[in-house]
Write a protein that holds these residues in place. Sequence first.
Motif, PDB file in Angstrom:
ATOM      1  N   TYR A 154       0.324  -1.104   0.024  1.00  0.00           N
ATOM      2  CA  TYR A 154       0.094   0.116   0.357  1.00  0.00           C
ATOM      3  C   TYR A 154       0.752   0.917   0.105  1.00  0.00           C
ATOM      4  CZ  TYR A 154      -2.833   3.530   1.585  1.00  0.00           C
ATOM      5  OH  TYR A 154      -3.644   5.017   1.534  1.00  0.00           O
ATOM      6  N   ILE A 155       2.184   1.473   1.055  1.00  0.00           N
ATOM      7  CA  ILE A 155       2.336   2.505   0.993  1.00  0.00           C
ATOM      8  C   ILE A 155       3.128   2.715  -0.644  1.00  0.00           C
ATOM      9  CG2 ILE A 155       4.912   3.848   1.955  1.00  0.00           C
ATOM     10  CD1 ILE A 155       2.768   3.159   3.909  1.00  0.00           C
ATOM     11  N   GLU A 156       4.169   1.871  -1.282  1.00  0.00           N
ATOM     12  CA  GLU A 156       4.723   1.870  -2.179  1.00  0.00           C
ATOM     13  C   GLU A 156       3.688   2.199  -3.953  1.00  0.00           C
ATOM     14  OE1 GLU A 156       6.191  -1.448  -3.599  1.00  0.00           O
ATOM     15  OE2 GLU A 156       7.869  -1.358  -1.798  1.00  0.00           O
ATOM     16  N   GLN A 157       1.976   2.034  -3.575  1.00  0.00           N
ATOM     17  CA  GLN A 157       1.261   2.107  -4.615  1.00  0.00           C
ATOM     18  C   GLN A 157       1.316   3.709  -4.009  1.00  0.00           C
ATOM     19  OE1 GLN A 157      -1.580   0.044  -3.970  1.00  0.00           O
ATOM     20  NE2 GLN A 157      -3.430   1.376  -5.914  1.00  0.00           N
ATOM     21  N   TRP A 158       0.635   4.272  -3.036  1.00  0.00           N
ATOM     22  CA  TRP A 158       0.477   5.440  -2.082  1.00  0.00           C
ATOM     23  C   TRP A 158       1.811   6.648  -2.889  1.00  0.00           C
ATOM     24  CZ3 TRP A 158       2.443   9.340  -0.305  1.00  0.00           C
ATOM     25  CH2 TRP A 158       2.300  10.665   1.029  1.00  0.00           C
ATOM     26  N   ILE A 159       3.282   5.947  -3.060  1.00  0.00           N
ATOM     27  CA  ILE A 159       3.900   6.924  -3.330  1.00  0.00           C
ATOM     28  C   ILE A 159       4.498   7.208  -4.352  1.00  0.00           C
ATOM     29  CG2 ILE A 159       6.292   7.188  -3.362  1.00  0.00           C
ATOM     30  CD1 ILE A 159       6.633   5.746  -0.462  1.00  0.00           C
ATOM     31  N   HIS A 160       4.344   5.997  -5.773  1.00  0.00           N
ATOM     32  CA  HIS A 160       4.110   5.896  -6.711  1.00  0.00           C
ATOM     33  C   HIS A 160       3.078   7.081  -6.825  1.00  0.00           C
ATOM     34  CE1 HIS A 160       7.265   3.238  -7.781  1.00  0.00           C
ATOM     35  NE2 HIS A 160       7.017   2.310  -6.762  1.00  0.00           N
ATOM     36  N   ILE A 192       1.359   9.857  -5.422  1.00  0.00           N
ATOM     37  CA  ILE A 192       1.202  10.922  -5.060  1.00  0.00           C
ATOM     38  C   ILE A 192       2.031  11.754  -6.170  1.00  0.00           C
ATOM     39  CG2 ILE A 192       3.541  10.369  -3.634  1.00  0.00           C
ATOM     40  CD1 ILE A 192      -0.011  12.296  -2.523  1.00  0.00           C
ATOM     41  N   LYS A 193       3.565  10.703  -6.437  1.00  0.00           N
ATOM     42  CA  LYS A 193       3.945  11.761  -7.329  1.00  0.00           C
ATOM     43  C   LYS A 193       3.777  11.941  -8.487  1.00  0.00           C
ATOM     44  CE  LYS A 193       8.330   8.882  -5.944  1.00  0.00           C
ATOM     45  NZ  LYS A 193       9.477   9.545  -6.414  1.00  0.00           N
ATOM     46  N   THR A 194       2.694  11.082  -8.727  1.00  0.00           N
ATOM     47  CA  THR A 194       1.946  12.063 -10.508  1.00  0.00           C
ATOM     48  C   THR A 194       1.402  13.445  -9.821  1.00  0.00           C
ATOM     49  OG1 THR A 194       1.585  10.051 -10.995  1.00  0.00           O
ATOM     50  CG2 THR A 194       0.270  11.527 -12.216  1.00  0.00           C
ATOM     51  N   ILE A 196       2.586  15.584  -7.740  1.00  0.00           N
ATOM     52  CA  ILE A 196       3.494  16.513  -7.826  1.00  0.00           C
ATOM     53  C   ILE A 196       4.285  16.780  -8.289  1.00  0.00           C
ATOM     54  CG2 ILE A 196       6.462  15.693  -6.530  1.00  0.00           C
ATOM     55  CD1 ILE A 196       5.266  13.952  -4.270  1.00  0.00           C
ATOM     56  N   THR A 197       4.412  15.708  -9.791  1.00  0.00           N
ATOM     57  CA  THR A 197       4.961  15.918 -11.285  1.00  0.00           C
ATOM     58  C   THR A 197       4.157  16.961 -11.854  1.00  0.00           C
ATOM     59  OG1 THR A 197       6.196  14.101 -10.752  1.00  0.00           O
ATOM     60  CG2 THR A 197       5.872  14.859 -12.924  1.00  0.00           C
ATOM     61  N   ALA A 198       2.919  16.953 -11.586  1.00  0.00           N
ATOM     62  CA  ALA A 198       2.239  17.869 -12.795  1.00  0.00           C
ATOM     63  C   ALA A 198       2.203  19.124 -11.697  1.00  0.00           C
ATOM     64  CB  ALA A 198       0.462  17.478 -12.550  1.00  0.00           C
ATOM     65  N   MET A 199       2.443  19.356 -10.320  1.00  0.00           N
ATOM     66  CA  MET A 199       2.455  20.893  -9.494  1.00  0.00           C
ATOM     67  C   MET A 199       3.792  21.184 -10.197  1.00  0.00           C
ATOM     68  SD  MET A 199       0.811  20.423  -6.388  1.00  0.00           S
ATOM     69  CE  MET A 199       1.163  18.225  -5.453  1.00  0.00           C
ATOM     70  N   LYS A 200       5.054  20.344 -10.166  1.00  0.00           N
ATOM     71  CA  LYS A 200       5.637  21.052 -10.444  1.00  0.00           C
ATOM     72  C   LYS A 200       5.887  21.701 -11.776  1.00  0.00           C
ATOM     73  CE  LYS A 200      10.044  18.705  -7.660  1.00  0.00           C
ATOM     74  NZ  LYS A 200      10.269  17.660  -8.285  1.00  0.00           N
ATOM     75  N   THR A 249       8.635  17.824  -0.378  1.00  0.00           N
ATOM     76  CA  THR A 249       8.002  16.569  -0.051  1.00  0.00           C
ATOM     77  C   THR A 249       8.359  15.276  -1.278  1.00  0.00           C
ATOM     78  OG1 THR A 249       5.980  18.557  -0.005  1.00  0.00           O
ATOM     79  CG2 THR A 249       4.989  16.338  -1.209  1.00  0.00           C
ATOM     80  N   ASN A 250       9.257  15.392  -2.356  1.00  0.00           N
ATOM     81  CA  ASN A 250       9.514  14.629  -3.547  1.00  0.00           C
ATOM     82  C   ASN A 250      10.537  14.282  -2.108  1.00  0.00           C
ATOM     83  OD1 ASN A 250       9.746  13.424  -5.379  1.00  0.00           O
ATOM     84  ND2 ASN A 250      11.539  14.063  -5.604  1.00  0.00           N
ATOM     85  N   ARG A 251      12.202  15.253  -2.012  1.00  0.00           N
ATOM     86  CA  ARG A 251      12.998  14.420  -0.624  1.00  0.00           C
ATOM     87  C   ARG A 251      12.166  13.301   0.006  1.00  0.00           C
ATOM     88  NH1 ARG A 251      15.365  18.342   0.342  1.00  0.00           N
ATOM     89  NH2 ARG A 251      14.556  18.990   1.831  1.00  0.00           N
ATOM     90  N   PHE A 252      11.000  13.440   1.125  1.00  0.00           N
ATOM     91  CA  PHE A 252      10.381  12.512   2.181  1.00  0.00           C
ATOM     92  C   PHE A 252       9.717  11.505   1.355  1.00  0.00           C
ATOM     93  CE2 PHE A 252       9.870  16.751   4.172  1.00  0.00           C
ATOM     94  CZ  PHE A 252      11.178  16.910   4.910  1.00  0.00           C
ATOM     95  N   THR A 253       8.812  11.504   0.505  1.00  0.00           N
ATOM     96  CA  THR A 253       8.177  10.255  -0.517  1.00  0.00           C
ATOM     97  C   THR A 253       9.428   9.405  -0.890  1.00  0.00           C
ATOM     98  OG1 THR A 253       8.801  11.226  -2.150  1.00  0.00           O
ATOM     99  CG2 THR A 253       6.728  11.612  -1.643  1.00  0.00           C
ATOM    100  N   GLU A 254      10.766  10.376  -1.359  1.00  0.00           N
ATOM    101  CA  GLU A 254      12.054   9.227  -1.501  1.00  0.00           C
ATOM    102  C   GLU A 254      12.631   8.057  -0.239  1.00  0.00           C
ATOM    103  OE1 GLU A 254      13.412   8.612  -4.257  1.00  0.00           O
ATOM    104  OE2 GLU A 254      11.841   9.439  -5.558  1.00  0.00           O
TER     105      GLU A 254
END
Length: 337
Positions: free
Chosen positions: A123-129, A131-133, A135-139, A160-165
């Motif tokens: 679940y955590i891995e799926q959530w991180i993948h 949430i990256k979408t 984050i990238t869109a906002m960037k 935020t990206n560093r914390f997700t990594e």
Amino acid sequence: MNSRRYWKNRLPFLLTNLVCMAALTVFLLVCGNSVSAVLLILIVWALILLAGLVLTYWKRKRQMKKLLDMAEQLSERYLISEVMELPEQAEDQVYYQLLKMAGKSMLEQIGEVERERLEYKEYIEQWIHEIKTPITAMKLLCENHRTDWTKELLLELEKTNRFTEQALYYARSEHTEKDYSVREMALSQVVHQAIADNKYLLLQSGMHLEVEEMQDTVYSDEKWVRFILNQLIANAVKYRIEQPILRISTHKRQDQVVLVVEDNGIGIAASDLPRIFEKGFTGQNGRMVQQSTGIGLYLCKRLCEKLGIGITAESSEHGTAISLSFHINCLIHEVQD
């Protein structure tokens, strides 16, 4: 097996035999038997009793030692009932059945916990993948609409990206080897990518960069080396002083290429330095900086151990230097020289 406790547990049996011997002595004397005959019977009885007790003690001690040695050799000692032989004595068989039941219950509990951990990890891995979408869109939106406000937002997105990594690596920390892709990589390229990952953080902090020209090539996983560098850069910014400087350089040491990330920050107390790679340890500086979690350097250390990279830290009141040591073989060393 405790000898004193064993013989203490045999006291009721010994007292029963003594009472029986006394009763037999009285009976035989009343019946007119001579004292010498009665004494002979008692001596024979005592010898047989002593021999039986000693033999039983020796046999039981050998059995218990065998079980203890067997348990010591097992990595998962709750499985002892699966490898031990069925005992001969009736009371021992009861304990054997209890061990079987306990082992079965333990295996069921372990299976349930492992299933829950796997589901949570997935679940955590799926959530991180996922949430990256956004984050990238906002960037991309911020990059296309440059204002003072979007610059601040881009800085927070980098964090935020560093914390997700961090969360992704922590979730995969038990099986990170499945995500390794070790290949030849240029250190200069990885360093510049890590700087690009943190460009808004570095700009906002006023960090002055001094990056030495690097020609060295090593074999490692580019993705995870970038992850390590991101943590080190973030720490340099977090514990900076006025007019902060970040130096990144390399040098060769025997059969190693050493990448050094050095800052002129507040440094690390000498008493804290041996513990900075421990999980959750923040030290004196961490108490002053509220954002400190004690996870970043712990993850770096753990990842370096998995990748075979040496990591060491030196610090003084003039700053901190973290060194990453990459092993190279003789052929690569000769080519680079």
